[in-house]
Write a protein that holds these residues in place. Structure first.
Motif, PDB file in Angstrom:
ATOM      1  N   ALA A   8       0.833  -1.210   0.000  1.00 52.05           N
ATOM      2  CA  ALA A   8       0.000   0.000   0.000  1.00 52.05           C
ATOM      3  C   ALA A   8       0.860   1.249   0.000  1.00 52.05           C
ATOM      4  N   LEU A   9       1.955   1.226   0.765  1.00 51.00           N
ATOM      5  CA  LEU A   9       2.865   2.374   0.788  1.00 51.00           C
ATOM      6  C   LEU A   9       3.479   2.621  -0.577  1.00 51.00           C
ATOM      7  N   ARG A  10       3.908   1.535  -1.233  1.00 48.07           N
ATOM      8  CA  ARG A  10       4.535   1.700  -2.555  1.00 48.07           C
ATOM      9  C   ARG A  10       3.524   2.218  -3.571  1.00 48.07           C
ATOM     10  N   ALA A  11       2.297   1.724  -3.474  1.00 48.33           N
ATOM     11  CA  ALA A  11       1.265   2.200  -4.402  1.00 48.33           C
ATOM     12  C   ALA A  11       0.964   3.675  -4.160  1.00 48.33           C
ATOM     13  N   ALA A  12       0.925   4.053  -2.892  1.00 44.89           N
ATOM     14  CA  ALA A  12       0.660   5.457  -2.581  1.00 44.89           C
ATOM     15  C   ALA A  12       1.798   6.350  -3.037  1.00 44.89           C
ATOM     16  N   ALA A  13       3.020   5.849  -2.905  1.00 45.33           N
ATOM     17  CA  ALA A  13       4.184   6.662  -3.272  1.00 45.33           C
ATOM     18  C   ALA A  13       4.228   6.958  -4.759  1.00 45.33           C
ATOM     19  N   ALA A  14       3.573   6.111  -5.553  1.00 44.51           N
ATOM     20  CA  ALA A  14       3.557   6.338  -6.992  1.00 44.51           C
ATOM     21  C   ALA A  14       2.635   7.482  -7.383  1.00 44.51           C
ATOM     22  N   HIS A  15       1.757   7.895  -6.481  1.00 47.86           N
ATOM     23  CA  HIS A  15       0.832   8.979  -6.784  1.00 47.86           C
ATOM     24  C   HIS A  15       1.593  10.297  -6.853  1.00 47.86           C
ATOM     25  N   PRO A  16       1.270  11.145  -7.831  1.00 50.11           N
ATOM     26  CA  PRO A  16       2.048  12.378  -8.029  1.00 50.11           C
ATOM     27  C   PRO A  16       1.954  13.378  -6.880  1.00 50.11           C
ATOM     28  N   ALA A  58       8.571   6.152   6.670  1.00 49.77           N
ATOM     29  CA  ALA A  58       7.460   5.968   5.729  1.00 49.77           C
ATOM     30  C   ALA A  58       7.916   6.176   4.291  1.00 49.77           C
ATOM     31  N   TRP A  59       8.758   7.176   4.053  1.00 51.67           N
ATOM     32  CA  TRP A  59       9.207   7.463   2.692  1.00 51.67           C
ATOM     33  C   TRP A  59      10.037   6.323   2.128  1.00 51.67           C
ATOM     34  N   TRP A  60      11.021   5.852   2.909  1.00 54.92           N
ATOM     35  CA  TRP A  60      11.894   4.824   2.351  1.00 54.92           C
ATOM     36  C   TRP A  60      11.269   3.435   2.384  1.00 54.92           C
TER      37      TRP A  60
END
Length: 457
Positions: A8-16, A58-60
């Motif tokens: 879920a974190l990786r999917a969210a991180a892809a959002h602009p 959270a970022w990494w």
């Protein structure tokens, strides 16, 4: 559950919008520290460190499959080494080893034996609890550098996005300071949410170059031989108006070194702008002379009467007299001579200085009023050289980007980084801005910006 959370974190991180959201959260953390007197109280700064740690994790976690690039890692090597130097001071070592590496520390241990008994293990730091606290803060600054670096590098199409929070905080502080300066109850001095006006001006002088260069970048990217569109011209004018507000607040802080640092950094930033991309030195000489004349005229005509009087009464200040400051510096050099290799320990300056103290005998001297001397006393001369190497590396990265970038935004943002780093480097000769958490975090933020695009060039 953990794998689903990571996905879920990786999917969210892809959002602009995620990267700007992280920038905003980090900006709120910095803003809180600024509001709380620069974060000087441990409880306030502790809350900020928790926030920085949570944001970094959270970022990494979201970027686990796409970590920092190799060029970033190479530049970041100095930061873990610096952390290692600080950690070495709080690791218990055999007392005999401590005495060999740091004879002055060995003498302290020997002198304490009648009361504390023999020592099998001891730390290089004379105040290990304080050193551990400072080490945690240093880790927070390193995380800010790396976080801003990584986020900014992924916002290459929006290079000013990570800068806007700094400008917003600076404008807020500048307006508040001007209200204080012009109000009947403000005492005629701008200090914003800070207790010390010098630290207040230290924050503003780091942000001022970005307001100046943002306006230049807006005009440059829309440059035309025939006309400049009204929109960019208005945005540039607004940016320079904000720069004028910030400069006015620095002037009304009545901080002499803050004013000098702001003008000097503007001059150096202008020289860098004239030299960037040029191959002939001769072409820059005349514009450089004109720029220097403008800075000199600014030094003559911009200061109000109160600041002129403070320059005239250079021998004393509200905080510490010049004579006392020189004596403190002399005492600090004796402390450095006693702990030249590994220092007395981060945060141990106040307690270790007492043995060599000849100035302000009835007062507490917890800062050297010179960041370089205090870092040398606490980290040792090799530690100071490492800190200077980090700063020189960031300046070199900013210059390389400014000199080689084909885009106006990247070039002028890098020039602003040069101006900001130059300002705080100059101010640190007579003050302790790097020991104010909010100012040190701002510097770490700017360091991340300076490095974020260097690997491209």
């Amino acid at each position: 559950m953990a794998e689903r959370a990571q996905a879920a974190l990786r999917a969210a991180a892809a959002h602009p919008t995620v990267a700007p959201a992280f920038v905003g959260a980090l900006a709120l953390t910095l803003f809180y520290a600024v509001l709380r007197d620069g974060g000087v109280e441990p409880k306030d700064w502790g809350a900020c460190l928790i926030a920085v740690g949570a944001l970094s994790a959270a970022w990494w976690a979201a970027r686990r499959r796409n970590p920092l690039s190799l060029p970033h890692a190479r530049v970041g090597l100095l930061l873990p080494i610096l952390m290692g130097v600080g950690a070495l001071q709080v690791i218990p070592l055999p007392a005999a080893v401590v005495g060999i590496v740091s004879p002055a520390r060995g003498e302290l241990l020997t002198g304490a034996e009648p009361v504390m008994g023999g020592w099998r293990l001891a730390t290089l730091s004379a105040a290990p609890a304080a050193s551990l606290e400072k080490l945690v803060s240093l880790a927070g600054y390193v995380l800010v550098v790396l976080l801003v670096l990584d986020i900014s590098s992924r916002l290459a199409d929006y290079p000013w996005a990570p800068v806007l929070p700094l400008l917003a905080i600076a404008v807020f502080e500048a307006v508040l300071g001007l209200v204080q300066a012009y109000s009947a109850s403000g005492g005629g001095i701008a200090h914003g949410t800070y207790v010390n006006r010098n630290h207040y001006s230290g924050l503003l002088e780091m942000c001022l170059p970005f307001a100046v260069m943002y306006g230049a970048a807006v005009l440059r990217r829309n440059r035309s031989r025939h006309r400049t569109p009204a929109g960019p011209a208005l945005r540039a004018s607004a940016a320079w108006a904000l720069a004028a507000v910030i400069l006015l607040a620095i002037i009304h802080s009545l901080s002499r070194m803050g004013f000098i640092a702001a003008l000097a950094s503007s001059f150096l930033m202008g020289l860098a702008a004239l030299r960037a991309g040029k191959r002939s030195r001769w072409r820059a000489w005349l514009p450089a002379a004109v720029l220097g004349a403008v800075v000199v005229l600014g030094f003559i005509f911009l200061p109000p009467d109160q600041l002129i009087l403070r320059f005239g009464d250079i021998a004393s200040t509200d905080e510490i007299s010049a004579d006392t400051r020189l004596k403190v510096w002399g005492d600090t050099t004796r402390l450095i001579s006693a702990y030249p290799l590994v220092g007395c320990g981060l945060g141990a300056y106040e307690s270790c200085l007492k043995r060599y103290k000849t100035a302000a005998l009835l007062n507490t001297v917890d800062f050297a009023h010179n960041d370089y001397l205090q870092l040398a006393a606490e980290l040792g001369l090799p530690g100071l050289c490492l800190v200077l190497a980090v700063g020189a590396g960031l300046l070199a990265s900013a210059w390389r980007t400014a000199d080689r970038s084909a885009g106006a935004d990247e070039r002028y943002r890098s020039l602003a980084c040069i101006g900001a780093l130059a300002a705080i480097s100059l101010h640190s000769f007579v003050d302790f801005n790097l020991y104010i958490p909010a100012n040190a975090m701002t510097l770490a933020w700017i360091g991340g910006l300076a490095q974020s695009r260097a690997e491209v060039y």
